[in-house]
Design an enzyme around this catalytic site. Structure first.
Site, PDB file in Angstrom:
ATOM      1  N   ARG A   1       1.817 -20.108  -4.754  1.00  0.00           N
ATOM      2  CA  ARG A   1       1.578 -21.117  -3.730  1.00  0.00           C
ATOM      3  C   ARG A   1       1.570 -22.529  -4.316  1.00  0.00           C
ATOM      4  NH1 ARG A   1      -2.829 -18.088  -4.931  1.00  0.00           N
ATOM      5  NH2 ARG A   1      -4.635 -19.185  -5.807  1.00  0.00           N
TER       6      ARG A   1
ATOM      7  N   HIS B   1      -0.814  -6.607  -5.306  1.00  0.00           N
ATOM      8  CA  HIS B   1      -0.859  -7.881  -4.596  1.00  0.00           C
ATOM      9  C   HIS B   1      -0.226  -8.946  -5.485  1.00  0.00           C
ATOM     10  CE1 HIS B   1      -3.106 -11.792  -4.561  1.00  0.00           C
ATOM     11  NE2 HIS B   1      -2.723 -11.759  -3.308  1.00  0.00           N
TER      12      HIS B   1
ATOM     13  N   HIS C   1     -21.166  -7.185  -5.140  1.00  0.00           N
ATOM     14  CA  HIS C   1     -22.057  -6.238  -4.474  1.00  0.00           C
ATOM     15  C   HIS C   1     -21.785  -4.795  -4.886  1.00  0.00           C
ATOM     16  CE1 HIS C   1     -18.488  -6.273  -1.897  1.00  0.00           C
ATOM     17  NE2 HIS C   1     -18.877  -5.115  -1.402  1.00  0.00           N
TER      18      HIS C   1
ATOM     19  N   HIS D   1       0.852  -1.186   0.000  1.00  0.00           N
ATOM     20  CA  HIS D   1       0.000   0.000   0.000  1.00  0.00           C
ATOM     21  C   HIS D   1       0.890   1.238   0.000  1.00  0.00           C
ATOM     22  CE1 HIS D   1      -3.778  -2.112   0.669  1.00  0.00           C
ATOM     23  NE2 HIS D   1      -3.221  -2.811   1.628  1.00  0.00           N
TER      24      HIS D   1
ATOM     25  N   GLY E   1      -4.395 -20.432  10.691  1.00  0.00           N
ATOM     26  CA  GLY E   1      -3.108 -19.784  10.490  1.00  0.00           C
ATOM     27  C   GLY E   1      -2.940 -18.604  11.427  1.00  0.00           C
ATOM     28  N   ARG E   2      -1.813 -17.934  11.299  1.00  0.00           N
ATOM     29  CA  ARG E   2      -1.515 -16.800  12.159  1.00  0.00           C
ATOM     30  C   ARG E   2      -2.320 -15.585  11.690  1.00  0.00           C
ATOM     31  NH1 ARG E   2       2.797 -12.654  12.363  1.00  0.00           N
ATOM     32  NH2 ARG E   2       3.239 -12.171  14.557  1.00  0.00           N
TER      33      ARG E   2
END
Length: 301
Positions: free
Chosen positions: A108, A104, A173, A94, A257-258
């Site tokens: 993975r 972003h 939305h 940001h 997860g954390r």
């Protein structure tokens, strides 16, 4: 299949991206190593209150579990509840300057081991761009670099992943895309492990060349309170998407997860205004009219 090679690559990419951001900014990353009680852990790196980035987060995780989270088995019911191993690198930047876009990136790898049948593995990831004041040259550079990342894997790969990104980073939305898109792919294992791994590496390796020229052009551009308030308002869309629709956020929360690392993607400051609309003909209106919808930028700009 060599999960250790994927882990080595992700750790190297973590270091390269961290070094590139610290080379741009005056602030340094705080590094938090963490362990997950159910198995695995990771390292989150957070830069805050820099001169270029108001917040930048880059997090590596490698976790294990006895039961696949629901968010990861929606498309593959045969692995629901199976033991799993997942690793990935995720980042969100940001910038402070409203003329510089938020970005972003995520790459993975996941393996599930159902009791019946062989292990199931796949790669996923991509990168996307969320400008507040879009510039045609920035959007073109972003998508040209995304196309280059996909070029070795077939002439139609960029188009498929670009369309997938437009569908995924969409707020029903609001009837808006989150930004100007980029690449997104998931459940990818075509061509075997080496080909799939090579594609994931190409996406990860092209992120810096896609983003750095844009942030270097915009980080020192003059702006005022109007632009700052619009940036804070539009950041609200980022929060809405991540908390309501993002599969990565849901996976992290469902897999216990954390939390601090999962929510590092949130902007440090944000605002919501009731029933706000941009002034016709304004730079803010151009974002809504020309960019918050799927477009073939490489053909149209």
């Amino acid at each position: 299949m060599d999960a250790s090679a994927v882990e080595r690559y992700l750790n190297d990419l973590h270091d390269r991206i961290t070094a590139a951001v610290e080379g741009l900014d005056t602030a340094k990353f705080r590094r938090d190593s963490w362990a997950r009680p159910e198995g695995g852990g990771g390292e989150s790196r957070i830069l805050a209150e820099g001169t270029v980035f108001e917040r930048a987060g880059v997090s590596f995780s490698h976790v294990f579990g006895d039961k696949m989270p629901q968010s990861a088995s929606t498309q593959r019911p045969e692995i629901a509840g199976a033991p799993f191993e997942a690793m990935g690198l995720s980042l969100v930047f940001h910038p402070r300057n409203p003329h510089a876009p938020t970005t972003h990136c995520n790459v993975r790898f996941l393996v599930a081991s159902p009791s019946a049948g062989p292990a199931v593995w796949w790669f996923g990831g991509g990168f996307d761009l969320t400008p507040y004041y879009p510039y045609d040259e920035d959007v073109l550079h972003w998508h040209r670099t995304a196309r280059e990342a996909c070029r070795p894997f077939g002439s139609d790969t960029y188009g498929k992943f670009k369309e997938w990104c437009d569908r995924y980073f969409y707020l029903p939305h609001r009837n808006e895309t989150r930004g100007v898109g980029g690449l997104f792919f998931d459940d990818f294992n075509q061509g075997g492990f080496e080909t799939s791994f090579s594609l994931m590496r190409s996406v990860g390796d092209h992120f810096l060349s896609a983003y750095l020229p844009i942030i270097e052009r915009r980080k020192d551009q003059a702006y005022g309170e109007r632009e700052r308030q619009f940036q804070l308002y539009r950041r609200g869309r980022y929060v809405e998407f991540n908390l309501v629709y993002d599969r990565g956020t849901l996976f992290g929360l469902q897999s216990r997860g954390r939390t601090e690392s999962i929510l590092m993607s949130m902007p440090p400051l944000v605002r919501w205004d009731y029933d706000w609309h941009p002034e016709p003909g304004s730079p803010e209106a151009r974002l809504y009219q020309d960019f918050l919808r799927p477009r073939d930028y490489l053909a149209e700009l």
